[in-house]
Design a protein around this motif. Structure first.
Motif: not given
Length: 266
Positions: A180-190
């Motif tokens: 995962m590149g810098a600053g990338s995230i997984t959003s886990n709640v709608k």
């Protein structure tokens, strides 16, 4: 002469009717063939979501857990108990138990400013860098990198995964050598707090989960500052462009440029 003309017209009408029926029949058969092909394609795309098509299970200590489910997100609710089960079975010559339900390989490098809450297992030769925040229910694979200010919660990182710079990874599973590149995230709640649904065009799978980040296959590259929205599945060997907002199922061996432009690798 008039009688012969009437007979010719009748024959022509019968021929036209027969020909038209054949055309309609062929058209109907072609439509049905297209529909069957589309159904097969949609089914094939949802097959991408299965554990067996996303991950090399030889590259994680969570193999037994993942082999027990069909889709990887079905394992999210079992990570806690699985860590407690295998943690006490780890080789004492290779792992130290630190604090409550935290096992760290003797060869792992953990910076003093990192925080690790159990249950958690940090694999051999893993690197936990400055200010990493591991909130519990986390398996970090061998030779994995958890970087500066990266936050993990309820995740499995396969061997050689890299989340090295300002990443948030929650309720997710990252396959072998995923990055995962810098600053990338997984959003886990709608945003509407509804249960997460995995979608691929007209096909969908109800997960029954309120918290579900992303299932990322082996050797996937996520570009810097991208957001993987709840329920995202990225097939193995795929790339996601920087600054992307990703949702749904991304096929394996593809390049995600934007939601309307996903191309196969050559």
């Amino acid at each position: 002469e008039r009688e012969r003309g009437r007979r010719r017209k009748k024959k022509r009408r019968r021929r036209e009717k027969r020909t038209g029926g054949e055309k309609r029949r062929r058209g109907g058969e072609e439509k049905e063939t297209r529909r069957r092909k589309e159904r097969r394609q949609r089914k094939k795309k949802m097959e991408e979501c299965k554990v067996c098509n996303l991950y090399d299970l030889n590259q994680t200590m969570a193999r037994d857990l993942l082999e027990s489910v069909t889709y990887p997100w079905e394992a999210l609710g079992q990570i806690n108990d699985y860590i407690l089960k295998i943690g006490n079975q780890l080789d004492n010559e290779k792992y130290d138990k630190v604090g409550e339900d935290v096992w760290i390989a003797k060869t792992a490098k953990v910076m003093p400013s990192a925080y690790i809450h159990g249950p958690a297992i940090i694999g051999e030769n893993a690197e936990i860098r400055h200010c990493a925040f591991i909130r519990g229910k986390v398996i970090v694979g061998d030779n994995a990198v958890v970087g500066n200010s990266t936050e993990l919660k309820n995740v499995i990182l396969f061997n050689k995964v890299q989340v090295p710079h300002y990443n948030y990874v929650g309720d997710s599973i990252l396959g072998y050598q995923a990055h995962m590149g810098a600053g990338s995230i997984t959003s886990n709640v709608k945003s509407d707090k509804k249960l997460v649904v995995v979608k691929n065009g007209k096909e969908q799978i109800l997960t029954g989960l309120k918290k579900f980040g992303a299932m990322i296959g082996d050797k996937v590259e996520i570009g810097c500052n991208s957001v993987l929205n709840p329920g995202t599945v990225v097939g193995k060997n795929s790339n996601v462009y920087p600054l992307s907002s990703v949702r749904g199922v991304i096929p394996s061996k593809s390049i995600y440029k934007n939601q309307n432009e996903i191309v196969q690798k050559i």
